[in-house]
Design an enzyme around this catalytic site. Sequence first.
Site, PDB file in Angstrom:
ATOM      1  N   HIS A 113       0.857  -1.191   0.000  1.00 26.61           N
ATOM      2  CA  HIS A 113       0.000   0.000   0.000  1.00 26.61           C
ATOM      3  C   HIS A 113       0.896   1.246   0.000  1.00 26.61           C
ATOM      4  CE1 HIS A 113      -3.580   2.359   0.771  1.00 26.61           C
ATOM      5  NE2 HIS A 113      -2.853   3.053   1.629  1.00 26.61           N
ATOM      6  N   GLU A 178       8.723   0.996  -3.195  1.00 27.29           N
ATOM      7  CA  GLU A 178       7.944  -0.253  -3.236  1.00 27.29           C
ATOM      8  C   GLU A 178       8.731  -1.368  -3.907  1.00 27.29           C
ATOM      9  OE1 GLU A 178       3.293   1.249  -3.392  1.00 27.29           O
ATOM     10  OE2 GLU A 178       4.267   0.709  -5.259  1.00 27.29           O
TER      11      GLU A 178
HETATM   12  C1  GAR Z   1       1.149   0.599  -6.151  1.00 32.58           C
HETATM   13  O1  GAR Z   1       1.630   1.898  -5.894  1.00 32.58           O
HETATM   14  C2  GAR Z   1       0.460   0.021  -4.954  1.00 32.58           C
HETATM   15  O2  GAR Z   1       1.008   0.466  -3.752  1.00 32.58           O
HETATM   16  C3  GAR Z   1      -0.946   0.512  -5.130  1.00 32.58           C
HETATM   17  O3  GAR Z   1      -1.184   0.401  -6.504  1.00 32.58           O
HETATM   18  C4  GAR Z   1       0.044   0.627  -7.209  1.00 32.58           C
HETATM   19  C5  GAR Z   1       0.192  -0.474  -8.235  1.00 32.58           C
HETATM   20  O4  GAR Z   1       1.278  -0.210  -9.065  1.00 32.58           O
HETATM   21  N1  GAR Z   1      -1.870  -0.255  -4.378  1.00 32.58           N
HETATM   22  C6  GAR Z   1      -2.903   0.260  -3.709  1.00 32.58           C
HETATM   23  O5  GAR Z   1      -3.177   1.430  -3.695  1.00 32.58           O
HETATM   24  C7  GAR Z   1      -3.731  -0.768  -2.947  1.00 32.58           C
HETATM   25  N2  GAR Z   1      -4.546  -0.113  -1.968  1.00 32.58           N
HETATM   26  P1  GAR Z   1       1.867  -1.290 -10.045  1.00 32.58           P
HETATM   27  O6  GAR Z   1       0.704  -1.858 -10.840  1.00 32.58           O
HETATM   28  O7  GAR Z   1       2.812  -0.514 -10.909  1.00 32.58           O
HETATM   29  O8  GAR Z   1       2.564  -2.346  -9.212  1.00 32.58           O
END
Ligand code: GAR
Length: 198
Positions: A113, A178
Site C-alpha cells: 500500500h 515499493e
Molecule cells: C502501487 O503503488 C500500490 O502500492 C498501489 O497500486 C500501485 C500499483 O502499481 N496499491 C494500492 O493502492 C492498494 N490499496 P503497479 O501496478 O505498478 O505495481
Amino acid sequence: MNRLPIGILGSGKGSNCRAILERIRSGHLAAEARVVISDVLDAPILDIAREFSVANAYLPPGQFRTRLEPEVENELVKMLRDAGVYLVILAGFMRVLHAPMLNAFPRRIINIHPSLLPKFPGLAAWKQALAAGEAATGCTVHFVEEQVDHGQIIARREVTILPNDTPETLHARIQIAEHELYPAAIAEFCEKFAALGL
Ligand code: GAR
C-alpha cells in the site's frame, strides 16, 4: 533450496510485479512465480507475465466494481490452488477480497500500500499524504484481512515529501521504494518456506 510458489494478482501497470519477477530471474529471490492473474483484460501486468514466460490469466470479475462476485472469488481460489500457489501477492489489485480467498489462504495473502499505514488507507494514498501536509509518507507491506488496508504490518519504508512534489512525482518515488521493499519482504517468506522443507 525449496522455492516459494507465489501467485501475483494485479489490475494495472504491474511495476511491482516486474520488480518481483526481475529479482527472481536474477537469483535474488528464492520464489517461483506460478501464475499472474488480473481482473482487467488488457492490464499491462499480464504483458509483463508473458514477457517473463509466467502463466497468466484474465479473470472476468463479474458485476461488482470493488469486489469479485462470490463464484468468481471461488474460481480464483481454484486457479491459485491448481497452480500450487503458497503465497498470494497483491500488486495493485484493486478488488477487496472476502471469505473465499481469506479462508483459503489464511495469513498467506499480502499487499503493498502506498502510505505508511495505519495512515492514509484507501485510494490514492499519496494524494492524501500530500493534501494533509505531511513531511514524509512511504509504503507498507501488510497481511490482507477482511478490513481493507488494516492487516498486520510486515514492513514499511519512509519516503520524504519534497516541497515541490506533485502527486505524480511523489507516487513515482514511493514506487521506487515499493520495488525494493516488496521483494525484500517476500524474501523473508522465502526463507521461512525453505526452512519448512515442504
Ligand atoms: C502501487 O503503488 C500500490 O502500492 C498501489 O497500486 C500501485 C500499483 O502499481 N496499491 C494500492 O493502492 C492498494 N490499496 P503497479 O501496478 O505498478 O505495481
